[in-house]
Design a protein around this motif. Sequence first.
Motif, mmCIF file in Angstrom:
data_model
loop_
_atom_site.group_PDB
_atom_site.id
_atom_site.type_symbol
_atom_site.label_atom_id
_atom_site.label_comp_id
_atom_site.label_asym_id
_atom_site.label_seq_id
_atom_site.Cartn_x
_atom_site.Cartn_y
_atom_site.Cartn_z
ATOM 1 N N UNK A 1 -33.363 42.959 -7.342
ATOM 2 C CA UNK A 1 -33.280 41.566 -7.817
ATOM 3 C C UNK A 1 -32.932 41.509 -9.303
ATOM 4 N N UNK A 2 -33.317 42.558 -10.080
ATOM 5 C CA UNK A 2 -33.035 42.535 -11.533
ATOM 6 C C UNK A 2 -31.536 42.559 -11.815
ATOM 7 N N UNK A 3 -30.753 43.048 -10.839
ATOM 8 C CA UNK A 3 -29.312 43.203 -11.072
ATOM 9 C C UNK A 3 -28.489 42.037 -10.536
ATOM 10 N N UNK A 4 -29.165 40.959 -10.115
ATOM 11 C CA UNK A 4 -28.437 39.794 -9.575
ATOM 12 C C UNK A 4 -27.558 39.154 -10.640
ATOM 13 N N UNK A 5 -26.332 38.780 -10.253
ATOM 14 C CA UNK A 5 -25.408 38.087 -11.156
ATOM 15 C C UNK A 5 -24.844 36.865 -10.442
ATOM 16 N N UNK A 6 -24.239 35.991 -11.197
ATOM 17 C CA UNK A 6 -23.649 34.772 -10.610
ATOM 18 C C UNK A 6 -22.587 35.118 -9.568
ATOM 19 N N UNK A 7 -21.853 36.215 -9.802
ATOM 20 C CA UNK A 7 -20.766 36.581 -8.875
ATOM 21 C C UNK A 7 -21.298 37.036 -7.513
ATOM 22 N N UNK A 8 -22.592 37.376 -7.441
ATOM 23 C CA UNK A 8 -23.172 37.826 -6.164
ATOM 24 C C UNK A 8 -23.528 36.662 -5.245
ATOM 25 N N UNK A 9 -23.577 35.439 -5.793
ATOM 26 C CA UNK A 9 -24.008 34.274 -5.003
ATOM 27 C C UNK A 9 -22.867 33.822 -4.093
ATOM 28 N N UNK A 10 -23.197 33.577 -2.815
ATOM 29 C CA UNK A 10 -22.188 33.108 -1.868
ATOM 30 C C UNK A 10 -22.128 31.589 -1.844
#
Length: 550
Positions: free
Chosen positions: A338-347
């Motif tokens: 979860x610490x590596x989540x970025x905006x580009x990962x959101x569908x």
Amino acid sequence: MFGGGRAPILVLSQNTKRESGRKVQLENINAGKQIADVIRTCLGPQAMLKMLMDPMGGIVMTNDGNAILREITVQHPAAKSMIEIARTQDEEVGDGTTSVIVLAGEMLAAAEQFLEQQIHPTVIIRQYRQALEDIVLLLEGPLSVPIDKSDKAALANVVKGCIGTKFIGKWSDLAVSIALDAVHTVMFEENGRTEVDIKRYAKVEKIPGGSIEDSQILRGVMLNKDVTHPKMKRYIENPRIILLDCNLEYKKGESQTNVEITSDGDFTKMLELEEEHVRRQCEAIIALKPDVVFTEKGISDLAQHFLLKAGISAVRRLRKSDNNRIARACGATIVNRTEELQESDVGTGAGLFEIKKLGDEYFCYITMCKNPKACTIVLRGASKDILNETERNLQDALQVARNIVLFPRLVPGGGAIEMAVAQKLLGKATHGPYRALAHALEIIPRTLAQNCGANTIRTLTALRAKHANHLDANTPCTWGIDGETGELVEQKEKGLWEPLAVKLQTYKTAIETAILLLRIDDIVSGSKKRDKEGPTPSQLAKEDSVAPQD
């Protein structure tokens, strides 16, 4: 294993059966013919169903050659290899499993007369190989016609021809539109290469209840899941979706972890650390303002509490394959930490997230996707038996649609192509086995005529005459048999075509199997019996292993 430095010895004891030579070849041919006879009535639109009982007492009703042979138990090794070719055909092109068994059985039977005339199997095999080469050249050349992949009506006609022989034939229009939509949805083009992965990205969900007409294809994904907390939202338009492959729970030790607690405050401190870890995970998710979170692992009660407060719906314990499908459908990226989540990962590609109740079960829908590269086919039907048979038929339709998209060439159906190939081969034939193989191809139109009760001899004679009078060498003669009535029809006008990929695979597999079985001249089977017939090889090995060293 063997003591005393001695080499292991193969012991052929009295109980070892050994058969060889012509007798074995004739036995193998007989086994192949018997398997073909079981399947023969399952060819064509008037095909009969087989009812099979599995060892657990379950019942399978089908006319799918591969499904029938999967349930049959046979002892003869040659019969086992015949069953294996139906599986190969199914995995490779998904259709033609009945045809390949019938053809292989007939080609073996055609070789029988030559073996009885004392002709060596190698001579027969050489002729069969030559015939196969000629068949491939004919099919890839003048006997097949190209098809425009963008012409939906033409594609629909071909798929309809494939499922006309199946249980689902009554609902062929619905099945055809579902199959073509599914294939076009999961088609993925990259670096000039087209990939159509039906197994991974076109999921079939079977829900008992309703009628077959209620079946549909979703532009997205459906899962048999509900949200983790009853107060979470069950209907969200244009959801932002995050996909995880990690636990939203306290951190567990990777290997065996021992903790020693010495004072009162230690346990409280541990609980605080766990809570802090879950809070950090949830804050990393909430920072991206998603509407729905999917994870393949668990979600603790505490994590549900944080997500609920932030107005986020959560679904847990997804299958890896389902998570991959959601990623393809809505454009999200599966994240492991979860610490590596970025905006580009959101569908953001999905139009609607909703939970519906069908029967007693809750289902999660992610639909109205903008550019889904995955889809779900929802099948409805009266009972599980009907649903299973419908799914088997639909898989064939999907595979045929895939074959045409990847290899856009067709051959006429209804036994027309077999008769056309047979006529061409007979024109070239110089040797007996070559002619016999050409005649063996006629088993397909003959079986079609038999299965709908037509006069076989009269029908085949008339069909041969039509093909013999066809003078244009650059186009295939499209006269074949109408599987419904047994009459002769021109398939070009009737619109019954089959994909070239299926036919090529059918001939290659059938002839190669016939060649393989004709090359066997010896069967040795060492069956174990008790001590009364002397020690078995394994017992001899055991005695040898404890023998004193030299």
